[in-house]
Design an enzyme around this catalytic site. Sequence first.
Site, PDB file in Angstrom:
ATOM      1  N   ARG A 256     -83.019 -65.015 -41.679  1.00 13.34           N
ATOM      2  CA  ARG A 256     -83.902 -64.086 -40.984  1.00 13.34           C
ATOM      3  C   ARG A 256     -85.257 -64.766 -40.812  1.00 13.34           C
ATOM      4  O   ARG A 256     -85.704 -65.505 -41.707  1.00 13.34           O
ATOM      5  CB  ARG A 256     -84.099 -62.794 -41.800  1.00 13.34           C
ATOM      6  CG  ARG A 256     -82.908 -61.845 -41.791  1.00 13.34           C
ATOM      7  CD  ARG A 256     -82.743 -61.154 -40.445  1.00 13.34           C
ATOM      8  NE  ARG A 256     -81.618 -60.235 -40.411  1.00 13.34           N
ATOM      9  CZ  ARG A 256     -80.390 -60.536 -39.961  1.00 13.34           C
ATOM     10  NH1 ARG A 256     -80.121 -61.741 -39.511  1.00 13.34           N
ATOM     11  NH2 ARG A 256     -79.433 -59.628 -39.951  1.00 13.34           N
TER      12      ARG A 256
ATOM     13  N   GLU B 200     -88.729 -61.572 -33.146  1.00 17.46           N
ATOM     14  CA  GLU B 200     -87.767 -61.801 -32.057  1.00 17.46           C
ATOM     15  C   GLU B 200     -87.879 -60.712 -30.991  1.00 17.46           C
ATOM     16  O   GLU B 200     -88.088 -59.549 -31.348  1.00 17.46           O
ATOM     17  CB  GLU B 200     -86.344 -61.827 -32.631  1.00 17.46           C
ATOM     18  CG  GLU B 200     -86.134 -62.983 -33.581  1.00 17.46           C
ATOM     19  CD  GLU B 200     -84.771 -62.940 -34.278  1.00 17.46           C
ATOM     20  OE1 GLU B 200     -83.924 -62.094 -33.932  1.00 17.46           O
ATOM     21  OE2 GLU B 200     -84.581 -63.751 -35.186  1.00 17.46           O
TER      22      GLU B 200
ATOM     23  N   HIS C 284     -81.044 -66.439 -31.763  1.00 17.40           N
ATOM     24  CA  HIS C 284     -80.290 -65.620 -32.745  1.00 17.40           C
ATOM     25  C   HIS C 284     -78.832 -65.439 -32.275  1.00 17.40           C
ATOM     26  O   HIS C 284     -78.383 -64.316 -32.041  1.00 17.40           O
ATOM     27  CB  HIS C 284     -80.987 -64.261 -32.940  1.00 17.40           C
ATOM     28  CG  HIS C 284     -80.539 -63.558 -34.201  1.00 17.40           C
ATOM     29  ND1 HIS C 284     -81.340 -62.697 -34.914  1.00 17.40           N
ATOM     30  CD2 HIS C 284     -79.369 -63.576 -34.868  1.00 17.40           C
ATOM     31  CE1 HIS C 284     -80.686 -62.224 -35.958  1.00 17.40           C
ATOM     32  NE2 HIS C 284     -79.482 -62.744 -35.949  1.00 17.40           N
TER      33      HIS C 284
HETATM   34  P1  NAP Z   1     -74.598 -62.953 -49.217  1.00 15.11           P
HETATM   35  O1  NAP Z   1     -73.188 -63.353 -49.444  1.00 15.11           O
HETATM   36  O2  NAP Z   1     -75.081 -61.651 -49.756  1.00 15.11           O
HETATM   37  O3  NAP Z   1     -75.534 -64.135 -49.749  1.00 15.11           O
HETATM   38  C1  NAP Z   1     -76.901 -63.996 -49.863  1.00 15.11           C
HETATM   39  C2  NAP Z   1     -77.435 -65.107 -50.741  1.00 15.11           C
HETATM   40  O4  NAP Z   1     -78.870 -64.992 -50.794  1.00 15.11           O
HETATM   41  C3  NAP Z   1     -76.935 -65.072 -52.181  1.00 15.11           C
HETATM   42  O5  NAP Z   1     -76.655 -66.384 -52.594  1.00 15.11           O
HETATM   43  C4  NAP Z   1     -78.121 -64.527 -52.958  1.00 15.11           C
HETATM   44  O6  NAP Z   1     -78.071 -64.978 -54.303  1.00 15.11           O
HETATM   45  C5  NAP Z   1     -79.284 -65.114 -52.156  1.00 15.11           C
HETATM   46  N1  NAP Z   1     -80.512 -64.368 -52.346  1.00 15.11           N
HETATM   47  C6  NAP Z   1     -80.728 -63.058 -52.098  1.00 15.11           C
HETATM   48  N2  NAP Z   1     -81.992 -62.718 -52.425  1.00 15.11           N
HETATM   49  C7  NAP Z   1     -82.593 -63.849 -52.873  1.00 15.11           C
HETATM   50  C8  NAP Z   1     -83.888 -64.147 -53.366  1.00 15.11           C
HETATM   51  N3  NAP Z   1     -84.829 -63.192 -53.484  1.00 15.11           N
HETATM   52  N4  NAP Z   1     -84.158 -65.427 -53.733  1.00 15.11           N
HETATM   53  C9  NAP Z   1     -83.216 -66.379 -53.633  1.00 15.11           C
HETATM   54  N5  NAP Z   1     -81.971 -66.151 -53.179  1.00 15.11           N
HETATM   55  C10 NAP Z   1     -81.662 -64.902 -52.814  1.00 15.11           C
HETATM   56  O7  NAP Z   1     -74.938 -62.882 -47.657  1.00 15.11           O
HETATM   57  P2  NAP Z   1     -74.247 -63.663 -46.462  1.00 15.11           P
HETATM   58  O8  NAP Z   1     -73.095 -62.882 -45.953  1.00 15.11           O
HETATM   59  O9  NAP Z   1     -74.031 -65.077 -46.862  1.00 15.11           O
HETATM   60  O10 NAP Z   1     -75.423 -63.550 -45.375  1.00 15.11           O
HETATM   61  C11 NAP Z   1     -76.703 -64.054 -45.651  1.00 15.11           C
HETATM   62  C12 NAP Z   1     -77.698 -63.636 -44.605  1.00 15.11           C
HETATM   63  O11 NAP Z   1     -77.529 -64.395 -43.415  1.00 15.11           O
HETATM   64  C13 NAP Z   1     -77.588 -62.188 -44.095  1.00 15.11           C
HETATM   65  O12 NAP Z   1     -78.198 -61.272 -44.991  1.00 15.11           O
HETATM   66  C14 NAP Z   1     -78.295 -62.253 -42.749  1.00 15.11           C
HETATM   67  O13 NAP Z   1     -79.661 -61.961 -42.901  1.00 15.11           O
HETATM   68  C15 NAP Z   1     -78.142 -63.706 -42.323  1.00 15.11           C
HETATM   69  N6  NAP Z   1     -77.254 -63.833 -41.157  1.00 15.11           N
HETATM   70  C16 NAP Z   1     -77.785 -64.344 -39.998  1.00 15.11           C
HETATM   71  C17 NAP Z   1     -76.962 -64.479 -38.897  1.00 15.11           C
HETATM   72  C18 NAP Z   1     -77.478 -65.043 -37.608  1.00 15.11           C
HETATM   73  O14 NAP Z   1     -76.995 -64.663 -36.569  1.00 15.11           O
HETATM   74  N7  NAP Z   1     -78.431 -65.966 -37.642  1.00 15.11           N
HETATM   75  C19 NAP Z   1     -75.631 -64.074 -38.943  1.00 15.11           C
HETATM   76  C20 NAP Z   1     -75.143 -63.579 -40.124  1.00 15.11           C
HETATM   77  C21 NAP Z   1     -75.966 -63.471 -41.241  1.00 15.11           C
HETATM   78  P3  NAP Z   1     -78.779 -64.162 -55.526  1.00 15.11           P
HETATM   79  O15 NAP Z   1     -78.488 -62.706 -55.268  1.00 15.11           O
HETATM   80  O16 NAP Z   1     -78.158 -64.722 -56.752  1.00 15.11           O
HETATM   81  O17 NAP Z   1     -80.233 -64.474 -55.410  1.00 15.11           O
HETATM   82  C1  8YV Z   2     -76.029 -60.585 -35.344  1.00 16.57           C
HETATM   83  C2  8YV Z   2     -76.721 -61.135 -37.775  1.00 16.57           C
HETATM   84  O1  8YV Z   2     -76.679 -61.374 -34.389  1.00 16.57           O
HETATM   85  O2  8YV Z   2     -74.854 -60.358 -38.986  1.00 16.57           O
HETATM   86  C3  8YV Z   2     -76.071 -60.576 -38.985  1.00 16.57           C
HETATM   87  O3  8YV Z   2     -76.783 -60.368 -39.973  1.00 16.57           O
HETATM   88  O4  8YV Z   2     -77.870 -61.417 -37.770  1.00 16.57           O
HETATM   89  C4  8YV Z   2     -75.904 -61.419 -36.560  1.00 16.57           C
HETATM   90  O5  8YV Z   2     -74.549 -61.467 -36.845  1.00 16.57           O
HETATM   91  C5  8YV Z   2     -76.646 -59.262 -35.406  1.00 16.57           C
HETATM   92  O6  8YV Z   2     -76.250 -58.516 -36.481  1.00 16.57           O
HETATM   93  C6  8YV Z   2     -76.313 -58.504 -34.132  1.00 16.57           C
HETATM   94  O7  8YV Z   2     -76.960 -57.297 -34.155  1.00 16.57           O
END
Ligand code: NAP
Ligand code: 8YV
Length: 316
Positions: A232, A261, A279
């Site tokens: 994010r 964004e 994104h």
């Molecule tokens: P997840 O499995 O919940 O993993 C999140 C990771 O972040 C865990 O390793 C957690 O470990 C760590 N974390 C959380 N809070 C933290 C803190 N304060 N300090 C350090 N580490 C921390 O989530 P995921 O499914 O991998 O997704 C991660 C994130 O990617 C989503 O929440 C979303 O914001 C982003 N995302 C972006 C896109 C995009 O389109 N660019 C798409 C999908 C997801 P600990 O809890 O042990 O700290």
């Molecule tokens: C999408 C994301 O772009 O899953 C997330 O956390 O950031 C992305 O997969 C978004 O959720 C679409 O609204």
Amino acid sequence: MSRPRVLQAGPAMRALEAALAAQFDCHSLAKQSDPKRFLAEQGSTFEALVTSGKSGADGALMDALPALKAITHFGVGYDTVDVTAAAQRGIPVSNTPDVLNDCVADVAMGLLIDAARGLSASDRFVRRGNWLKGPFPLATRVSGKKLGIAGLGRIGQAIAKRAQGFDMAIRYHSRRPVAGISFQHEPSLAALADWCDFLVVIVSGGAATKHLVSADVIRALGPKGYLINVSRGSVVDEAALVDALVNKRIAGAGLDVFEDEPNVPQALMGLDNVVLLPHLASGTHETRQAMADLVMANLHSIFDTGKLLTPVPAPA
Ligand code: NAP
Ligand code: 8YV
């Protein structure tokens, strides 16, 4: 039997809107000419809310929907849903985990390679006719380098799997070490940034991670380090990052997400040491359809069994 009434907070992909319309008595709040009045007149008839990162859900909206049985969120990162307000009202929230891991990890690696090897920049170089005048400058090797991953959750682990194919040495930062993982856990993000050549950020968003990648962390990455952010925009101190990129105090960056964004800092637009994406990490037909299917499956589950399939954890 009448179909459950579902409220859609904002626009959604066409296939999800079609499925919602076909399977539920679904109404879009964003399409109402007077959303406040609509909520006052009909809010108590809705049993589920479908939302997304862009639309979110706050306590005021939940109060306007007193019969709400669930909030289903399109996207894994649910930082724009007030989960504390939802928990206080006894409303479970679901997201769309796992189905997007591969596509987001693919884009993280793509950004990393592009930032290091200058693929986007060299494409611009060719299109401008600069190749006719001389070669593109040498770039930075990726294979065998040191990768720091901030957030070794579902997506972080998919990124690590790909990076192993590039013979990269891997360490990671998170609040707690991940059980059963052999990569070295680094309790300090600045220390991880100091160690690695590439820092990939894939922690959850929200208040707890705001500016986790601080000016100090960016400084620790140093003039040979690259920052890749697919989590994010709020996680990175964007002003500090822009300053570091403009003044070449880090080698480069690959960014899929931004603080405001779709506004991208103007200062980044003319820089070749940063790759800018809108994104799009989960944005493939296959993955977005899988996310939509999971939203629909969660809705059916709450109405059929009273439980969500992929509920988010209760807030601490
Ligand atoms: P997840 O499995 O919940 O993993 C999140 C990771 O972040 C865990 O390793 C957690 O470990 C760590 N974390 C959380 N809070 C933290 C803190 N304060 N300090 C350090 N580490 C921390 O989530 P995921 O499914 O991998 O997704 C991660 C994130 O990617 C989503 O929440 C979303 O914001 C982003 N995302 C972006 C896109 C995009 O389109 N660019 C798409 C999908 C997801 P600990 O809890 O042990 O700290
Ligand atoms: C999408 C994301 O772009 O899953 C997330 O956390 O950031 C992305 O997969 C978004 O959720 C679409 O609204």
